[in-house]
Design a protein around this motif. Structure first.
Motif, PDB file in Angstrom:
ATOM      1  N   HIS A 208       6.746 -11.299 -15.170  1.00  0.00           N
ATOM      2  CA  HIS A 208       6.683 -12.763 -15.316  1.00  0.00           C
ATOM      3  C   HIS A 208       7.503 -13.484 -14.254  1.00  0.00           C
ATOM      4  O   HIS A 208       7.635 -14.695 -14.294  1.00  0.00           O
ATOM      5  CB  HIS A 208       7.195 -13.138 -16.706  1.00  0.00           C
ATOM      6  N   ARG A 209       8.063 -12.747 -13.304  1.00  0.00           N
ATOM      7  CA  ARG A 209       8.943 -13.382 -12.314  1.00  0.00           C
ATOM      8  C   ARG A 209       8.259 -13.480 -10.954  1.00  0.00           C
ATOM      9  O   ARG A 209       7.547 -12.566 -10.536  1.00  0.00           O
ATOM     10  CB  ARG A 209      10.222 -12.564 -12.135  1.00  0.00           C
ATOM     11  N   MET A 210       8.603 -14.553 -10.247  1.00  0.00           N
ATOM     12  CA  MET A 210       8.042 -14.815  -8.918  1.00  0.00           C
ATOM     13  C   MET A 210       9.191 -14.778  -7.907  1.00  0.00           C
ATOM     14  O   MET A 210      10.278 -15.291  -8.191  1.00  0.00           O
ATOM     15  CB  MET A 210       7.406 -16.204  -8.972  1.00  0.00           C
ATOM     16  N   VAL A 211       8.940 -14.182  -6.754  1.00  0.00           N
ATOM     17  CA  VAL A 211       9.993 -14.125  -5.729  1.00  0.00           C
ATOM     18  C   VAL A 211       9.460 -14.660  -4.409  1.00  0.00           C
ATOM     19  O   VAL A 211       8.272 -14.521  -4.108  1.00  0.00           O
ATOM     20  CB  VAL A 211      10.521 -12.673  -5.563  1.00  0.00           C
ATOM     21  N   LEU A 212      10.341 -15.280  -3.638  1.00  0.00           N
ATOM     22  CA  LEU A 212      10.009 -15.670  -2.262  1.00  0.00           C
ATOM     23  C   LEU A 212      10.834 -14.820  -1.300  1.00  0.00           C
ATOM     24  O   LEU A 212      12.064 -14.771  -1.402  1.00  0.00           O
ATOM     25  CB  LEU A 212      10.338 -17.148  -2.008  1.00  0.00           C
ATOM     26  N   ASN A 213      10.143 -14.180  -0.377  1.00  0.00           N
ATOM     27  CA  ASN A 213      10.819 -13.483   0.716  1.00  0.00           C
ATOM     28  C   ASN A 213      10.750 -14.392   1.938  1.00  0.00           C
ATOM     29  O   ASN A 213       9.696 -14.548   2.552  1.00  0.00           O
ATOM     30  CB  ASN A 213      10.138 -12.134   0.964  1.00  0.00           C
ATOM     31  N   PHE A 214      11.895 -15.001   2.218  1.00  0.00           N
ATOM     32  CA  PHE A 214      11.981 -16.004   3.282  1.00  0.00           C
ATOM     33  C   PHE A 214      12.664 -15.329   4.470  1.00  0.00           C
ATOM     34  O   PHE A 214      13.880 -15.266   4.546  1.00  0.00           O
ATOM     35  CB  PHE A 214      12.790 -17.184   2.723  1.00  0.00           C
ATOM     36  N   PHE A 215      11.866 -14.777   5.356  1.00  0.00           N
ATOM     37  CA  PHE A 215      12.391 -13.956   6.461  1.00  0.00           C
ATOM     38  C   PHE A 215      12.007 -14.632   7.775  1.00  0.00           C
ATOM     39  O   PHE A 215      10.926 -14.375   8.307  1.00  0.00           O
ATOM     40  CB  PHE A 215      11.794 -12.544   6.421  1.00  0.00           C
ATOM     41  N   VAL A 216      12.891 -15.486   8.289  1.00  0.00           N
ATOM     42  CA  VAL A 216      12.548 -16.203   9.501  1.00  0.00           C
ATOM     43  C   VAL A 216      13.272 -15.625  10.725  1.00  0.00           C
ATOM     44  O   VAL A 216      13.423 -16.300  11.730  1.00  0.00           O
ATOM     45  CB  VAL A 216      12.778 -17.722   9.342  1.00  0.00           C
ATOM     46  N   GLN A 217      13.696 -14.395  10.606  1.00  0.00           N
ATOM     47  CA  GLN A 217      14.187 -13.603  11.738  1.00  0.00           C
ATOM     48  C   GLN A 217      13.433 -12.279  11.611  1.00  0.00           C
ATOM     49  O   GLN A 217      13.136 -11.863  10.485  1.00  0.00           O
ATOM     50  CB  GLN A 217      15.709 -13.380  11.588  1.00  0.00           C
ATOM     51  N   PRO A 218      13.113 -11.613  12.738  1.00  0.00           N
ATOM     52  CA  PRO A 218      12.282 -10.413  12.647  1.00  0.00           C
ATOM     53  C   PRO A 218      12.816  -9.367  11.662  1.00  0.00           C
ATOM     54  O   PRO A 218      14.026  -9.198  11.528  1.00  0.00           O
ATOM     55  CB  PRO A 218      12.302  -9.857  14.077  1.00  0.00           C
ATOM     56  N   SER A 219      11.897  -8.702  10.998  1.00  0.00           N
ATOM     57  CA  SER A 219      12.278  -7.655  10.044  1.00  0.00           C
ATOM     58  C   SER A 219      11.071  -6.763   9.786  1.00  0.00           C
ATOM     59  O   SER A 219       9.955  -7.262   9.644  1.00  0.00           O
ATOM     60  CB  SER A 219      12.722  -8.281   8.722  1.00  0.00           C
ATOM     61  N   SER A 220      11.291  -5.468   9.723  1.00  0.00           N
ATOM     62  CA  SER A 220      10.241  -4.542   9.261  1.00  0.00           C
ATOM     63  C   SER A 220      10.692  -3.914   7.954  1.00  0.00           C
ATOM     64  O   SER A 220      10.124  -4.157   6.894  1.00  0.00           O
ATOM     65  CB  SER A 220       9.972  -3.439  10.295  1.00  0.00           C
ATOM     66  N   ARG A 221      11.761  -3.098   8.033  1.00  0.00           N
ATOM     67  CA  ARG A 221      12.201  -2.317   6.873  1.00  0.00           C
ATOM     68  C   ARG A 221      12.720  -3.154   5.711  1.00  0.00           C
ATOM     69  O   ARG A 221      12.351  -2.922   4.561  1.00  0.00           O
ATOM     70  CB  ARG A 221      13.322  -1.340   7.264  1.00  0.00           C
ATOM     71  N   THR A 222      13.577  -4.117   6.023  1.00  0.00           N
ATOM     72  CA  THR A 222      14.170  -4.879   4.918  1.00  0.00           C
ATOM     73  C   THR A 222      13.062  -5.653   4.207  1.00  0.00           C
ATOM     74  O   THR A 222      12.984  -5.655   2.971  1.00  0.00           O
ATOM     75  CB  THR A 222      15.268  -5.828   5.450  1.00  0.00           C
TER      76      THR A 222
END
Ligand code: ASP
Length: 363
Positions: free
Chosen positions: A66-80
């Motif tokens: 029932h939970r919603m998440v935002l992944n706010f990644f405005v710097q490059p990332s692959s693994r994280t």
């Protein structure tokens, strides 16, 4: 819930900010105690075990449906980015992401705090990576200040903010997975206490090594070697912190100088995205700080070689594919996913459910 202005909050030393964070978010490696670290590692192991059995996978994927998440990644990332996404999927969360500031309203001049305030009116958690070392702290302040609260076990809580990398200063979730990897590597040798760990490369701007150095305050008799060219040596703020917490350290001028004593070697690349280099060009690692097969030959037989990745030329290519248990960085990468399951589960108070399910289904 937070009684000071954003400017005053941001100007506090990290040690004072940590007092506000409690368990409402993950921003600084200094916020963790030994008890926390042991609990995270136990939980990561439990999530890994549960995922091996169908009933365990089913249970895990129901926990945060029932939970919603935002992944706010405005710097490059692959693994994280990917490991957070995978961990969130294992826990059943619905996911959204913003990976480019130019396609958000920040390109219209909206402030970061207004943007975050908008995000948290839709989602129950924000994971963020930003080149500004203060961005996650500003987001945390906003989440504390805004009226939206989420309910966890009958308690009203601010929307949790997790730093997935804050400028050159902090990468707290990486340091948790690094500790998890070290702990697993030293399982038969009394854990991390008493070990010598060599950190190599760009220690001045490497947020992973900085965060890992902070965590070492939680272990007994750890010795840190800092192997770096002078311009990339560990900065005084970390050295002072280590002195204040009685963690021994020594600066050295090459990998060779410490390779026989090290129980772990932690490599990093030069963080030249913070330099003005021509597009597509990179600074080469200097020879004294390139890990070679010769170093592997001289390393203790039960030591381990870590790297947060991505890597470039600081590890000789032959080391990648050699059949040697000490070369740990590909497994370290996968450990990150389990640690991120543990991090999210703990923020949402699910530790007990996961540990008891492990007993029941995998015992
Ligand atoms: N992935 C790590 C970080 O985000 C290490 C690196 O980029 O060199 O800091």
């Amino acid at each position: 819930m937070i009684d000071i202005s954003l400017a005053d909050f941001l100007s506090l030393p990290d040690s004072a900010k940590v007092a506000y964070i409690k368990d409402f978010g993950i921003l600084y490696a200094q916020q963790f105690s030994r008890r926390d670290l042991d609990a995270y590692c136990e939980l990561a192991d439990a999530a890994r075990d549960l995922h091996k059995v169908p009933a365990g996978r089913e249970l895990m994927s129901s926990l945060l449906r029932h939970r919603m998440v935002l992944n706010f990644f405005v710097q490059p990332s692959s693994r994280t980015f990917m490991s957070f996404n995978t961990a969130q999927a294992f826990l059943g969360m619905s996911r959204m992401s913003v990976r480019d500031i130019n396609i958000s309203s920040m390109s219209k001049g909206e402030s970061l705090v207004d943007s975050v305030r908008t995000f948290i009116s839709y989602v129950d958690m924000v994971v963020m990576r930003h080149s500004d070392e203060n961005a996650a702290a500003a987001a945390f302040w906003t989440a504390m200040k805004a009226h939206r609260r989420i309910e966890i076990h009958g308690q009203e809580r601010p929307v949790p903010i997790i730093s997935g990398g804050s400028g050159t200063k902090q990468h707290p979730t990486q340091s948790l997975l690094d500790v998890y990897t070290l702990q697993k590597s030293f399982k038969e040798r009394g854990g991390i206490d008493g070990k010598t760990i060599m950190l190599v490369g760009d220690l001045a701007r490497g947020r992973t090594v900085r965060s890992l150095a902070y965590l070492m305050k939680n272990y007994k008799d750890v010795k840190l070697y800092f192997a770096a060219p002078e311009k990339y040596q560990m900065l005084d703020d970390i050295l002072q912190f280590l002195d204040d917490n009685q963690v021994k350290w020594k600066k050295i001028g090459s990998i060779s100088e410490g390779i026989e004593q090290a129980d772990a070697v932690y490599m990093t690349r030069i963080q030249d995205e913070y330099d003005e280099l021509a597009a597509g060009t990179h600074e080469k690692a200097s020879d004294d700080f390139v890990f070679t097969m010769e170093h592997l030959g001289r390393m203790k037989s039960d030591a381990c070689l870590l790297h947060p990745l991505p890597k470039r030329d600081e590890i000789e290519i032959e080391v990648d594919y050699v059949n040697d248990r000490r070369v740990m960085y590909w497994r370290q990468e996968r450990n990150g996913m389990w640690m991120r399951v543990a991090i999210i589960a703990r923020l949402f108070g699910l530790d007990g459910r996961i540990l008891s399910a492990q007993q029941e289904l995998c015992g």
